[in-house]
Design a protein around this motif. Structure first.
Motif, PDB file in Angstrom:
ATOM      1  N   VAL A   1      20.821 -18.272   7.771  1.00  0.00           N
ATOM      2  CA  VAL A   1      20.804 -16.822   7.579  1.00  0.00           C
ATOM      3  C   VAL A   1      20.925 -16.228   8.970  1.00  0.00           C
ATOM      4  O   VAL A   1      20.011 -16.357   9.796  1.00  0.00           O
ATOM      5  N   VAL A   2      22.075 -15.617   9.251  1.00  0.00           N
ATOM      6  CA  VAL A   2      22.412 -15.130  10.588  1.00  0.00           C
ATOM      7  C   VAL A   2      22.257 -13.619  10.628  1.00  0.00           C
ATOM      8  O   VAL A   2      22.669 -12.908   9.700  1.00  0.00           O
ATOM      9  N   LEU A   3      21.686 -13.110  11.724  1.00  0.00           N
ATOM     10  CA  LEU A   3      21.470 -11.673  11.894  1.00  0.00           C
ATOM     11  C   LEU A   3      22.413 -11.126  12.960  1.00  0.00           C
ATOM     12  O   LEU A   3      22.503 -11.685  14.060  1.00  0.00           O
ATOM     13  N   THR A   4      23.111 -10.030  12.627  1.00  0.00           N
ATOM     14  CA  THR A   4      24.007  -9.383  13.579  1.00  0.00           C
ATOM     15  C   THR A   4      23.830  -7.872  13.494  1.00  0.00           C
ATOM     16  O   THR A   4      23.204  -7.349  12.566  1.00  0.00           O
ATOM     17  N   GLY A   5      24.388  -7.187  14.494  1.00  0.00           N
ATOM     18  CA  GLY A   5      24.444  -5.728  14.448  1.00  0.00           C
ATOM     19  C   GLY A   5      23.093  -5.035  14.430  1.00  0.00           C
ATOM     20  O   GLY A   5      22.973  -3.932  13.905  1.00  0.00           O
ATOM     21  N   GLY A   6      22.081  -5.659  14.987  1.00  0.00           N
ATOM     22  CA  GLY A   6      20.767  -5.027  15.040  1.00  0.00           C
ATOM     23  C   GLY A   6      19.830  -5.385  13.907  1.00  0.00           C
ATOM     24  O   GLY A   6      18.719  -4.848  13.832  1.00  0.00           O
ATOM     25  N   ALA A   7      20.240  -6.278  13.004  1.00  0.00           N
ATOM     26  CA  ALA A   7      19.336  -6.724  11.942  1.00  0.00           C
ATOM     27  C   ALA A   7      18.179  -7.508  12.544  1.00  0.00           C
ATOM     28  O   ALA A   7      18.357  -8.272  13.493  1.00  0.00           O
ATOM     29  N   LEU A   8      16.973  -7.314  11.991  1.00  0.00           N
ATOM     30  CA  LEU A   8      15.765  -7.944  12.509  1.00  0.00           C
ATOM     31  C   LEU A   8      15.068  -8.748  11.422  1.00  0.00           C
ATOM     32  O   LEU A   8      14.952  -8.295  10.282  1.00  0.00           O
ATOM     33  N   ALA A   9      14.553  -9.907  11.800  1.00  0.00           N
ATOM     34  CA  ALA A   9      13.822 -10.742  10.842  1.00  0.00           C
ATOM     35  C   ALA A   9      12.602 -10.016  10.290  1.00  0.00           C
ATOM     36  O   ALA A   9      12.216 -10.216   9.135  1.00  0.00           O
ATOM     37  N   SER A  10      11.995  -9.166  11.099  1.00  0.00           N
ATOM     38  CA  SER A  10      10.799  -8.436  10.659  1.00  0.00           C
ATOM     39  C   SER A  10      11.094  -7.420   9.566  1.00  0.00           C
ATOM     40  O   SER A  10      10.181  -6.932   8.901  1.00  0.00           O
TER      41      SER A  10
ATOM     42  N   SER B   1      17.955 -26.357   8.125  1.00  0.00           N
ATOM     43  CA  SER B   1      18.412 -24.986   7.870  1.00  0.00           C
ATOM     44  C   SER B   1      17.703 -24.003   8.797  1.00  0.00           C
ATOM     45  O   SER B   1      16.651 -24.303   9.363  1.00  0.00           O
ATOM     46  N   THR B   2      18.303 -22.828   8.939  1.00  0.00           N
ATOM     47  CA  THR B   2      17.717 -21.746   9.731  1.00  0.00           C
ATOM     48  C   THR B   2      17.611 -20.513   8.847  1.00  0.00           C
ATOM     49  O   THR B   2      18.611 -20.094   8.243  1.00  0.00           O
ATOM     50  N   PHE B   3      16.419 -19.942   8.791  1.00  0.00           N
ATOM     51  CA  PHE B   3      16.160 -18.869   7.843  1.00  0.00           C
ATOM     52  C   PHE B   3      15.455 -17.716   8.552  1.00  0.00           C
ATOM     53  O   PHE B   3      14.625 -17.930   9.444  1.00  0.00           O
ATOM     54  N   ASN B   4      15.789 -16.486   8.130  1.00  0.00           N
ATOM     55  CA  ASN B   4      15.170 -15.287   8.685  1.00  0.00           C
ATOM     56  C   ASN B   4      14.533 -14.453   7.590  1.00  0.00           C
ATOM     57  O   ASN B   4      15.138 -14.238   6.532  1.00  0.00           O
ATOM     58  N   GLY B   5      13.322 -13.978   7.840  1.00  0.00           N
ATOM     59  CA  GLY B   5      12.670 -13.056   6.919  1.00  0.00           C
ATOM     60  C   GLY B   5      11.368 -13.594   6.361  1.00  0.00           C
ATOM     61  O   GLY B   5      11.035 -14.770   6.506  1.00  0.00           O
ATOM     62  N   THR B   6      10.642 -12.701   5.720  1.00  0.00           N
ATOM     63  CA  THR B   6       9.357 -13.024   5.110  1.00  0.00           C
ATOM     64  C   THR B   6       9.564 -13.439   3.665  1.00  0.00           C
ATOM     65  O   THR B   6      10.106 -12.670   2.858  1.00  0.00           O
TER      66      THR B   6
ATOM     67  N   PRO C   1       7.591 -12.912  12.950  1.00  0.00           N
ATOM     68  CA  PRO C   1       8.501 -11.936  13.548  1.00  0.00           C
ATOM     69  C   PRO C   1       7.844 -10.621  13.952  1.00  0.00           C
ATOM     70  O   PRO C   1       8.498  -9.758  14.543  1.00  0.00           O
ATOM     71  N   GLY C   2       6.568 -10.450  13.618  1.00  0.00           N
ATOM     72  CA  GLY C   2       5.887  -9.213  13.978  1.00  0.00           C
ATOM     73  C   GLY C   2       6.144  -8.099  12.977  1.00  0.00           C
ATOM     74  O   GLY C   2       6.708  -8.301  11.896  1.00  0.00           O
ATOM     75  N   ALA C   3       5.711  -6.902  13.347  1.00  0.00           N
ATOM     76  CA  ALA C   3       5.794  -5.749  12.447  1.00  0.00           C
ATOM     77  C   ALA C   3       7.230  -5.258  12.298  1.00  0.00           C
ATOM     78  O   ALA C   3       8.046  -5.410  13.211  1.00  0.00           O
ATOM     79  N   PRO C   4       7.562  -4.655  11.144  1.00  0.00           N
ATOM     80  CA  PRO C   4       8.903  -4.107  10.953  1.00  0.00           C
ATOM     81  C   PRO C   4       9.217  -3.008  11.964  1.00  0.00           C
ATOM     82  O   PRO C   4       8.318  -2.355  12.488  1.00  0.00           O
ATOM     83  N   SER C   5      10.498  -2.812  12.212  1.00  0.00           N
ATOM     84  CA  SER C   5      10.962  -1.753  13.098  1.00  0.00           C
ATOM     85  C   SER C   5      12.134  -1.059  12.432  1.00  0.00           C
ATOM     86  O   SER C   5      13.194  -1.641  12.256  1.00  0.00           O
TER      87      SER C   5
ATOM     88  N   GLY D   1      10.129 -16.002  10.510  1.00  0.00           N
ATOM     89  CA  GLY D   1       9.596 -15.166   9.440  1.00  0.00           C
ATOM     90  C   GLY D   1       8.242 -15.692   8.991  1.00  0.00           C
ATOM     91  O   GLY D   1       7.463 -16.192   9.797  1.00  0.00           O
ATOM     92  N   ARG D   2       7.988 -15.600   7.686  1.00  0.00           N
ATOM     93  CA  ARG D   2       6.699 -16.008   7.132  1.00  0.00           C
ATOM     94  C   ARG D   2       6.913 -16.780   5.833  1.00  0.00           C
ATOM     95  O   ARG D   2       7.801 -16.431   5.047  1.00  0.00           O
TER      96      ARG D   2
END
Length: 261
Positions: free
Chosen positions: A155-164, A180-185, A221-225, A202-203
């Motif tokens: 799961v790849v993040l681009t353009g300012g997407a954040l795991a949080s 595998s590589t995964f982003n997000g809670t 990943p810490g708190a959402p932004s 993530g969590r």
């Protein structure tokens, strides 16, 4: 008699709106946990967890060491922080599952690029290959049954997407494939399994079942932004710019006087 003719040239304004813009899911104290289970947390190998590890109402946490916890602690007593986190997780799960107005998805998300918003599968979701999440804002995935990622998937993040800002509400269990590589809670009703050498930014939060780890890296990943408002909702500045564009488009006012007897 005076006659006023108002001539407005055709002006097309485009404001980019994303479907179902979302505010973040409130995790409460569950947000401090990188691995939280209802039954057991079990680890094999030199897993490194950045953040808290906990279990409640169960109490068994095994495999630490050889696993290690950095920047957090292990909580497995009830009452205690893990029990409070489970209560907050239940509220967060209900919040995510209750969001309305989703874009419907199904099957394998591999090979797709998605922008921020609310997505729903009434059954399972798979990720094979690469899923790209792009742009700022909040991503919420409602998965009716299970979530599975394939070996070496990403799961790849681009353009300012954040795991949080990414939340996966899973109706049964989630499994992250080997390497595998995964982003997000992940908020699973039952269990979360990270296969050998899976990497989680993530969590892994499981309400009733186990969190199972095997030589993994997991970073909280810490708190959402979000910048203060749901992505895609026009703000005052958006409409102000639209008005300015209208004025600059050259609205022409034509006066003509015509005498009538």
């Amino acid at each position: 008699m005076k006659k006023l003719s108002l001539f407005l040239p055709c002006v097309t304004l485009s404001v980019c709106l994303q479907a179902a813009p979302q505010l973040p899911v409130t995790l409460g104290s569950a947000g401090t946990f990188t691995a939280l289970a209802g039954a057991t947390v079990t680890n094999t190998g030199p897993t490194v967890i950045n953040g808290n590890v906990g279990v409640s109402p169960g109490s068994a946490v095994t495999g630490f060491p050889p696993g290690s916890v950095v920047g957090g602690g292990i909580y497995n007593t009830t009452p205690g922080p893990a029990a409070t986190a489970q209560s907050d997780l239940t509220a967060a799960y209900i919040d995510a599952a209750g969001r309305t107005g989703p874009t419907i998805v199904s099957g394998d998300l591999g090979g797709q690029t998605l922008v921020a918003g609310l997505y729903k599968s009434t059954s399972f979701l798979d990720i094979t290959g690469v899923l790209t999440l792009t742009g700022p804002g909040v991503f919420i995935f409602q998965v009716g049954s299970y979530l599975t990622t394939a070996t070496s998937s990403q799961v790849v993040l681009t353009g300012g997407a954040l795991a949080s800002n990414i939340f996966w509400q899973v109706g049964s269990s989630a499994t992250l494939g080997t390497y595998s590589t995964f982003n997000g809670t992940i908020m699973a009703y039952a269990s979360v399994t990270l296969d050998t050498s899976a990497v989680l930014n993530g969590r892994a939060l499981a309400q009733t079942g186990a969190v199972t780890l095997d030589t993994n890296s997991a970073v909280n990943p810490g708190a959402p932004s979000t910048g203060g408002s749901p992505t895609g909702v026009p703000t005052l500045s958006t409409w102000g710019l639209a008005g300015l564009a209208l004025l600059l488009a050259g609205c022409a006012v034509r006066w003509s006087r015509q005498a009538h007897v």
